[in-house]
Design a protein around this motif. Sequence first.
Motif, mmCIF file in Angstrom:
data_model
loop_
_atom_site.group_PDB
_atom_site.id
_atom_site.type_symbol
_atom_site.label_atom_id
_atom_site.label_comp_id
_atom_site.label_asym_id
_atom_site.label_seq_id
_atom_site.Cartn_x
_atom_site.Cartn_y
_atom_site.Cartn_z
ATOM 1 N N ARG A 168 -7.003 3.490 5.093
ATOM 2 C CA ARG A 168 -7.978 4.646 5.499
ATOM 3 C C ARG A 168 -8.664 4.339 7.086
ATOM 4 O O ARG A 168 -8.888 5.304 7.531
ATOM 5 C CB ARG A 168 -8.661 5.442 4.954
ATOM 6 N N TYR A 186 -8.339 8.681 -1.584
ATOM 7 C CA TYR A 186 -8.838 8.510 -0.255
ATOM 8 C C TYR A 186 -9.161 9.617 0.659
ATOM 9 O O TYR A 186 -9.910 9.642 1.765
ATOM 10 C CB TYR A 186 -7.398 8.953 0.250
ATOM 11 N N GLU A 206 -6.124 -0.744 0.234
ATOM 12 C CA GLU A 206 -5.635 1.292 0.735
ATOM 13 C C GLU A 206 -7.096 1.496 1.702
ATOM 14 O O GLU A 206 -6.809 2.014 2.517
ATOM 15 C CB GLU A 206 -6.281 1.804 -0.753
ATOM 16 N N ASP A 245 -5.601 9.700 -6.961
ATOM 17 C CA ASP A 245 -4.876 9.567 -5.787
ATOM 18 C C ASP A 245 -5.180 10.084 -4.525
ATOM 19 O O ASP A 245 -6.263 9.575 -3.426
ATOM 20 C CB ASP A 245 -3.773 8.921 -5.694
ATOM 21 N N SER A 277 -3.085 -2.766 8.895
ATOM 22 C CA SER A 277 -2.578 -2.642 7.298
ATOM 23 C C SER A 277 -1.606 -1.772 8.185
ATOM 24 O O SER A 277 -0.396 -1.665 6.636
ATOM 25 C CB SER A 277 -3.186 -0.840 7.234
ATOM 26 N N ALA A 296 -1.438 6.426 1.360
ATOM 27 C CA ALA A 296 -2.950 5.698 2.126
ATOM 28 C C ALA A 296 -2.862 6.097 3.106
ATOM 29 O O ALA A 296 -3.998 5.665 4.776
ATOM 30 C CB ALA A 296 -3.143 4.825 1.357
ATOM 31 N N VAL A 354 1.185 -1.014 -0.121
ATOM 32 C CA VAL A 354 0.173 0.068 0.276
ATOM 33 C C VAL A 354 1.004 1.178 -0.095
ATOM 34 O O VAL A 354 1.574 1.405 0.621
ATOM 35 C CB VAL A 354 -0.828 0.079 1.173
ATOM 36 N N GLU A 355 0.144 1.701 -0.590
ATOM 37 C CA GLU A 355 2.018 3.473 -1.272
ATOM 38 C C GLU A 355 1.051 4.638 0.640
ATOM 39 O O GLU A 355 0.676 4.385 0.869
ATOM 40 C CB GLU A 355 1.105 4.193 -2.396
#
Length: 372
Positions: free
Chosen positions: A281, A253, A277, A249, A337, A174, A170-171
């Motif tokens: 969040r 989000y 993702e 992006d 996460s 996020a 996950v980037e």
Amino acid sequence: MGPIRKVWMLTPLFFPVKAGTEVHVYNLSKELLRLSVPVEIHTTRDTYDAKRVLSEEENVDGLKVVRHDRTWRYGDSPSILHIHNLGRKYSLWNLYTFYYLLVESRFRDTPVVMTPHHILIVHKGKVISFIEKLAGRRLNGIIAVSEWEREKMIELGYESSKIEVIPNGVEDRAYEQPKEEKNGEYILYLARFSKEKGQLFAVECLKRIPVRMIMAGQIRDQEYFRLVMNRVKELGLEDRVRYLGVVSDEEKYKLMDGALALVLTSEVEGEPIVVKEAMARGTPVIVGRKAEVLPTIVKDGENGFVISDCEDLREAVEKLKNGRVREEISRRNLELSKQWRWSAIAKKTLEYYSTLLSGMEQKVSGSAGTGI
């Protein structure tokens, strides 16, 4: 073993196409570059609906992208070939990839690893499945994005010793984009439009569920998109269903933050990044049972809900209207996460590359020693 000279990422499509595989390749490549590993992305000049329209070479956020008219060709002696997914069933991209694995790779000392993104466990007819298994024997390694995918490949006859599990990452955004505190007033469906993604199911259910739905994503299948939007009109849901097209992006989000839940009822998935993702969040997730991997990520009633029909979806939506239920699921998702940052995934992948290179060097040394 010396430093890795260069990794070639091979993917049939790449940005501006931004589905799961393309996002995976981009983020993995970016993190490898930060680890001082040179990366080139080799892809086609195609988008979902147009052929040979993109530039032949481009720099995308520091990544060199080489686009070919129809297929990649081996050259420039990369240290690693990393295949991601496959192209359309009888595409020249696939034909050359199979040819390289079955024939040309026998004369190269370059390790080949593949992240199939579930493509090897989707039945595409006896001939293609047979060729895939033959080609699979020539791979030095296979990266499954989940234990579920690994087990499915083993059941189909792929060598267990070759399969390493490295999940989708996950980037950073996020985790780091400031969260917008909003009351969930809608369910969110983020996926490209193609039949297997299941938007039509969610639309059908909405006639019995008093909630709004926002959809976003690229259109891969125009006919399916028209079918879904026509059904929205037939059911009189135009005031409750919105399609936003492709979102940035940042907007993605924001949409997750404002949603009651992310919904994904695909028929088949590898390991959907969008679900992870949303969890990063702190957003609850509602997934379907058809894609067998989804219930391995989302545990029903713990960090989201797993549904089989419209009544299940209605019940999940009603439960999530309870603030305490939402808060508890959010807390669990945020905790889960933490392990998915791309920086950690890239380090695991680099370690795997090093293992494959060491194995290849030992094999070459052994062959030289025996005069083979």
